[in-house]
Design a protein around this motif. Sequence first.
Motif, short mmCIF file in Angstrom:
data_model
loop_
_atom_site.label_atom_id
_atom_site.label_comp_id
_atom_site.label_asym_id
_atom_site.label_seq_id
_atom_site.Cartn_x
_atom_site.Cartn_y
_atom_site.Cartn_z
N ALA A 89 -26.23 23.81 -54.44
CA ALA A 89 -25.50 24.06 -53.20
C ALA A 89 -24.03 24.39 -53.49
CB ALA A 89 -25.60 22.86 -52.27
N GLU A 90 -23.43 23.69 -54.43
CA GLU A 90 -22.03 23.94 -54.79
C GLU A 90 -21.87 25.31 -55.42
OE1 GLU A 90 -21.29 20.62 -57.30
OE2 GLU A 90 -20.87 19.22 -55.63
N MET A 91 -22.87 25.77 -56.18
CA MET A 91 -22.82 27.10 -56.79
C MET A 91 -22.82 28.20 -55.74
SD MET A 91 -25.45 26.57 -60.01
CE MET A 91 -25.35 28.27 -60.56
N ILE A 92 -23.50 27.97 -54.63
CA ILE A 92 -23.61 28.99 -53.58
C ILE A 92 -22.35 29.05 -52.73
CG2 ILE A 92 -24.86 29.61 -51.46
CD1 ILE A 92 -27.40 28.67 -52.84
N GLY A 93 -21.79 27.89 -52.42
CA GLY A 93 -20.56 27.90 -51.65
C GLY A 93 -20.71 27.30 -50.26
N ASP A 94 -19.82 27.73 -49.36
CA ASP A 94 -19.69 27.08 -48.06
C ASP A 94 -20.94 27.14 -47.19
OD1 ASP A 94 -17.13 26.42 -48.71
OD2 ASP A 94 -16.20 28.08 -47.62
N LYS A 95 -21.73 28.18 -47.30
CA LYS A 95 -22.89 28.29 -46.41
C LYS A 95 -24.05 27.40 -46.86
CE LYS A 95 -25.39 32.28 -48.37
NZ LYS A 95 -25.88 33.66 -48.05
N ALA A 96 -23.92 26.75 -48.00
CA ALA A 96 -25.00 25.90 -48.53
C ALA A 96 -24.58 24.44 -48.50
CB ALA A 96 -25.36 26.31 -49.95
N THR A 97 -25.58 23.58 -48.31
CA THR A 97 -25.31 22.15 -48.30
C THR A 97 -26.51 21.40 -48.86
OG1 THR A 97 -24.64 20.27 -46.91
CG2 THR A 97 -26.22 21.79 -45.97
N TYR A 98 -26.24 20.24 -49.45
CA TYR A 98 -27.31 19.36 -49.90
C TYR A 98 -27.72 18.49 -48.73
CZ TYR A 98 -29.45 15.23 -52.01
OH TYR A 98 -30.29 14.19 -52.29
N GLY A 99 -29.00 18.51 -48.38
CA GLY A 99 -29.46 17.86 -47.17
C GLY A 99 -29.94 16.43 -47.33
N GLY A 100 -30.25 16.00 -48.56
CA GLY A 100 -30.73 14.64 -48.77
C GLY A 100 -32.21 14.51 -48.52
N SER A 101 -32.61 13.39 -47.90
CA SER A 101 -34.04 13.11 -47.66
C SER A 101 -34.59 14.02 -46.56
CB SER A 101 -34.21 11.66 -47.24
OG SER A 101 -33.66 11.45 -45.94
#
Length: 472
Positions: free
Chosen positions: A425-437
Amino acid sequence: MSTPNTHIGYLKIGEIMSCAKDKDIFFLGAGGIMMSSLALLTKKSGFCVRGSDRCRSSLTQKLENSGVNMFYGHSAENLGDNTGVVVYTVAVSPDNPEYCEALSKGIPLISRADYLGYIMTEYKNRIGIAGMHGKSTCTSMCAQIFLDSAKSGRSSEPTIVSGAEYASMDGAYYIGERDNFVFEACEYMDSFLDFNPTVAVLLNAEMEHVDYFKSIDQICESFSRYASLVGQEGTVVYNADDENIVRSVGAVNAKKISFGLVDNADLTATNIQSCEYPMQFDIILHGEHFAHVSLPSHGIHNVYNALAACAAAYSCGIDAEDIARGLGNFKGAKRRMEYKGELCGATVYDDYGHHPTEIGATLRGVKDACDRRLICVFQPHTYSRTAALADKFAEAFEAADKVIFADIYAAREINESGITSKKLAEMIGDKATYGGSFDDIAALLRKTVEQDDLVIIMGAGDIFKLFEKMGL
């Protein structure tokens, strides 16, 4: 760690099965798509079939409903005293208790690919669909073409074994007559080298299954060996636009039919209206109009799949009318852009894509066909693939407006590289996020989606569990 293929060959397997005609055939990992199909085919052939898997599922329920005695959880005691053969998938660990019990008792072990290679030898035309991407979709397209041709009375009913469930077959397999056997040919662990195709379809080749394939040279060599299995009397159907496939078939001594969008392909498509749904295009064979196709799918990648299915069917004598009708009636394989319902006014689809090329092609195809905000939830599959192709994964979601990552599905692996979904997610940038479970992702989607958004849930692991969390 995976278990190797047996590579016994169909003649030896025939001898083993003959000796086991009064014994149980045990399927280890019977709940898989392909394994459940093989178990049911074996049951319908008159054998007593038993099997095991980690947990219950719709596929194991289908096996039980068909009279297969299923065990849940793996134990040496599951084999019993009357087990004559154990068929296993290479995804099982070498320390699996049933696998080890068969070894210790001298019960013949046959890998899934080897067993499928044995089953198909009873059929006249054996059409094997191979490639890193699109196998299940192309196999399902072939299935629809051959089934529709049988309905028209111009060919016999096919037998089909696919890697995905398909509505027209009410599952992942279909038992017909002995003229045409259509099957999905998996390249992982060189499984497809145990098959016996008369028509070898090669869709594409690139780096994939990096826990087994270490270079593109190794992959091309494997695909070349697979294509050569048809012999001089067989046919190789290959993608003329894929340089690795062209390289793979170069020295193969067989009849060849090329497909693609380049001018020198034997079979090509023109007048492509890819932004329409269904897509419209004309198929050209050797420079002459062959058929007009109205294909209910998105994306240029599915034009390639349709051309491959057309070439395979044509090589087996299916006429243009039946091919066009079959492609027009194509319903889409299960978990291949499968509509799941609505969430807060957004349309939700399920897709099996797990390689950067597949992801990018699917997202671009959808984005080209509709002007809607596109949200993708993705679960990476295996640490080795995610680490080796991380840069390509970072580029694959370009067409998406927002990307949510679930944790990596480990499958058979441990994390030796340190790769995580949060890092992706960090490699992609602002439009990406880690969602968890899955619970967290479901809650995030309910807060995020808007009316008329299009949401695609992607991955080859257990991401399908998210739909229950979403109430779909």
